[in-house]
Design a protein around this motif. Structure first.
Motif, PDB file in Angstrom:
ATOM      1  N   ASP A 173      13.643 -28.772  -7.235  1.00 33.50           N
ATOM      2  CA  ASP A 173      13.995 -28.069  -5.997  1.00 33.50           C
ATOM      3  C   ASP A 173      15.128 -27.082  -6.260  1.00 33.50           C
ATOM      4  N   ARG A 174      14.875 -25.802  -6.005  1.00 34.05           N
ATOM      5  CA  ARG A 174      15.889 -24.775  -6.253  1.00 34.05           C
ATOM      6  C   ARG A 174      16.680 -24.411  -5.006  1.00 34.05           C
ATOM      7  N   LYS A 175      16.292 -24.900  -3.828  1.00 33.44           N
ATOM      8  CA  LYS A 175      16.970 -24.522  -2.591  1.00 33.44           C
ATOM      9  C   LYS A 175      17.653 -25.695  -1.897  1.00 33.44           C
ATOM     10  N   ARG A 176      17.557 -26.886  -2.452  1.00 32.83           N
ATOM     11  CA  ARG A 176      18.147 -28.090  -1.880  1.00 32.83           C
ATOM     12  C   ARG A 176      17.630 -28.352  -0.459  1.00 32.83           C
ATOM     13  N   GLU A 177      16.369 -28.013  -0.224  1.00 35.18           N
ATOM     14  CA  GLU A 177      15.769 -28.260   1.081  1.00 35.18           C
ATOM     15  C   GLU A 177      14.855 -29.476   1.077  1.00 35.18           C
ATOM     16  N   LEU A 178      14.300 -29.822  -0.075  1.00 37.55           N
ATOM     17  CA  LEU A 178      13.363 -30.937  -0.128  1.00 37.55           C
ATOM     18  C   LEU A 178      14.054 -32.288  -0.173  1.00 37.55           C
ATOM     19  N   ARG A 179      15.386 -32.316  -0.138  1.00 35.30           N
ATOM     20  CA  ARG A 179      16.090 -33.592   0.037  1.00 35.30           C
ATOM     21  C   ARG A 179      15.762 -34.196   1.401  1.00 35.30           C
ATOM     22  N   LYS A 180      15.212 -33.379   2.315  1.00 34.62           N
ATOM     23  CA  LYS A 180      14.798 -33.891   3.623  1.00 34.62           C
ATOM     24  C   LYS A 180      13.739 -34.976   3.490  1.00 34.62           C
ATOM     25  N   LEU A 181      13.024 -34.995   2.374  1.00 34.23           N
ATOM     26  CA  LEU A 181      12.018 -36.038   2.162  1.00 34.23           C
ATOM     27  C   LEU A 181      12.630 -37.430   2.247  1.00 34.23           C
TER      28      LEU A 181
END
Length: 674
Positions: free
Chosen positions: A143-151
């Motif tokens: 993940d390059r945008k630190r957005e998929l930590r929402k998983l």
């Protein structure tokens, strides 16, 4: 006779031929399969073509279907599955007008691409797919945008996910996968490095030096040993050979400094990462340069491919997810690589039969590598503004009208081409997945994962001088000031280190390049400006500890800015003679910081920097729980503050609103406290 062209008026026919009936039954625009009685009528008409009652009934049905097709504004009307069709799969992709379009997990072994511009909903759709996939397969997300930590915050499914930062990874580039001979892995590593960094002419030098490293150090070979051998390599007198050596040396030096996790001799991290039967790991690479990002992804894929190819083990199904991978997948990467194929493009079609697949999210399909496009079976388009519609039409079999509709897709809509489930592209909608992230829980999961990792560093300590001898006195003064005066802004740190602005900028740039510090920009909602605060990294603390300085304890389990706010609140609370408690509990509700005044009053502080909805819900709980005189939320910036305010609007009574205060982090930190 019935007309062969279904778009002409059927009333003009006086009799019906069997061939005309068959043509009409197969016309996708009419969708006769949606009406079972039409199929039965057509079957009887084939047996009795002269029956006027059957002709009239069939003619009326065709007219009704022609009207439905003409009145539909959906360009994909003819592509949808018939009403009675049964679609089987493991993952729900989109909802169609009359079906739910699923997808089988094994189809991911033939790769999947999610395409769309920024803001089109790619990440939301990827989260929807991966949340369903983690209980059934092993998923590794880069993940390059630190957005998929929402998983990790998806209800009921978030427990399957662990979030790591790439600086936490402990990797051994020169360590072969289990059961793989050294000579096999030597060839793979040399090819990977040469093709990732355009070192085709330096391959012989890289191969010879790496073989020497293994002869000298065996299983303890490290990247640093390889660099030492390259430095010691005696090139010829010609400028060309000297250039090959210098190019190889520059790449290895850059790898050592930019990706410090590759320096180890032996580690079992990749075995743990890839051997679990299900679950997912998100590796955040937000600060990793693009070239090293491509190399790391190719390294993961090549390591896994080599391991599975030689062990003949194809379980579990593993999906590697590349979010925001537009630059890494571009056609230009193939042109730069020796042989015209980048390692990443090659790896995406090498693992099909080994239970390996790649899911990539990219902004443009037309600029993606031709080889990657040819080896991607399933495509999901969230938008095509600025993309080449011809390449999308060719890949998905679209009509011009359908291709043009890709430019006007709304958020929450997507066009899906999943031939393993349904042979035509269809348009559907998908829901946004709710997520509530608990940073404390994320850190606990990361620690639990890393506790299983066994690391063996290089045994030759003489080649690793400790502490570093390239830090100047000015750099050491600034590093010490940043570590033990965290509440000082950048300008004040310059003064504390006895540096003027020009010297300070040079020192900060040098320390940042060495990976010892990271600057953080903080916006002030009240003043409209911004300030910089300096975080000392793990590597920076190691440098200080090697010089006899003890590490300062963190007040909370949050990140740097979270701890910075907690320190500022501790300082202000003690000035008012308050007892300050961190991560305390008030009436079964946890708060980040709690002030206890001498008269017994309690004032709760919540530090909210990531999720406005979560912070609004937490404030609501705190205010309703009672037991505190006032509640203060410290927000990331003014935009974050407004979002929380909007979520709270109308949900609190006047008395509860009076107890609540919202402040920006910048306003809390805009005065030096030391």
């Amino acid at each position: 006779m019935m007309p062969r062209n279904p778009h002409r008026q059927p009333q003009q026919a006086s009799s019906t031929r069997a061939l005309d009936v068959l043509d009409l039954m197969q016309d996708p625009q009419l969708r006769l399969a949606d009406r079972p009685w039409m199929l039965r009528t057509a079957s009887h008409l084939l047996l009795n073509p002269g029956d006027p009652y059957l002709q009239e009934s069939f003619r009326n049905g065709v007219e009704e279907r022609l009207y439905s097709a003409a009145s539909s504004s959906d360009a994909f009307y003819a592509n949808y599955p018939p009403l009675g069709a049964h679609l089987s799969g493991d993952l729900v992709v989109v909802k169609l007008p009359s079906h739910v379009l699923p997808m089988r997990i094994d189809a991911l072994g033939r790769n999947l691409a999610v395409v769309g511009p920024t803001g089109s909903g790619k990440t939301s759709l990827v989260i929807l797919l991966l949340a369903q996939l983690a209980p059934r397969a092993r998923v590794i997300v880069i993940d390059r945008k630190r957005e998929l930590r929402k998983l990790a915050g998806v209800p009921q499914l978030g427990a399957f996910w662990t979030v790591l930062h790439w600086l936490q990874l402990s990797l051994a580039l020169l360590q072969p996968p289990p059961g793989i001979a050294v000579d096999v892995w030597v060839s793979e590593v040399v090819s990977l490095v040469a093709r990732s960094y355009s070192l085709y002419a330096s391959q012989r030098l890289l191969l010879e030096t790496l073989l020497r490293v293994y002869r000298k150090h065996g299983g303890n070979a490290t990247l640093k040993h390889w660099l030492a051998e390259v430095n010691a390599f005696e090139a010829g007198r010609g400028f060309r050979e000297q250039g090959y050596k210098e190019a190889a040396r520059a790449v290895l030096v850059d790898l050592l400094h930019s990706v410090p996790g590759l320096k180890f001799a032996q580690t079992n991290l990749l075995e743990i990462l890839f051997s679990q039967p299900n679950g997912g790991v998100v590796i955040e690479c937000d600060s990793l340069p693009v070239q090293h990002y491509s190399f790391m992804v190719s390294y993961f894929l090549r390591w896994l491919y080599t391991w599975r190819l030689h062990s003949r083990s194809y379980e579990p199904q593993i999906v590697l997810v590349l979010d925001d991978a537009t630059i890494a997948l571009e056609e230009a990467r193939d042109r730069e690589a020796p042989g015209g194929v980048s390692p990443l493009a090659e790896s995406m079609f090498m693992g099909r039969g080994l239970g390996l697949g790649v899911l990539c999210a990219t902004h443009s399909w037309s600029t993606t590598s031709t080889r990657i496009r040819h080896n991607t079976e399933t495509m999901i388009i969230c938008g095509a503004q600025g993309d080449d519609l011809r390449s999308l039409s060719t890949a998905m079999g679209l009509t011009p009208e359908q291709a043009n509709s890709l430019r006007v897709l709304q958020r929450g809509e997507a066009v899906v081409y999943a031939p393993s489930t349904w042979p035509a592209a269809v348009k559907g909608s998908y829901p946004l997945v709710a997520s509530q992230i608990d940073d404390v829980e994320l850190q606990a999961r990361a620690r639990a994962f890393m506790s299983k990792v066994v690391i063996i560093e290089e045994t030759d300590k003489s080649s690793d001088p400790k502490p570093q001898d390239n830090l100047t006195p000015q750099m050491l003064r600034f590093l010490h000031a940043a570590a033990f005066h965290a509440l000082l802004s950048l300008t004040s740190l310059y003064r504390e280190s006895s540096l003027d602005r020009t010297q300070g900028k040079s020192v900060l740039s040098a320390l940042h390049a060495l990976g010892l510090v990271v600057p953080h920009r903080v916006s002030s909602g009240k003043r409209g400006g911004h300030m910089y605060f300096i975080e000392v990294t793990e590597q920076g603390w190691l440098e200080l500890e090697q010089r006899g300085f003890s590490r300062s304890p963190k007040p909370t389990k949050g990140g740097f800015l979270h701890n910075l706010a907690a320190l500022a609140l501790e300082h202000d609370g003690k000035k008012q003679n308050c007892k300050v408690h961190f991560e305390a509990q008030v009436n079964a509700v946890f708060v980040d910081v709690l002030w206890q005044f001498p008269d017994g009053r309690l004032e709760a502080y919540q530090i909210g920097l990531s999720n406005p909805r979560y912070e609004a819900e937490k404030l609501h709980e705190l205010v309703q729980a009672g037991g505190v005189a006032s509640v203060v939320l410290i927000t990331k910036d003014k935009v974050f503050l407004k979002k929380v305010n909007a979520l709270l609007k109308g949900g609190l009574s006047d008395e509860q609103e009076q107890k609540l205060t919202l402040r920006c982090l910048g306003d809390l930190l805009n005065c030096d406290r030391e």
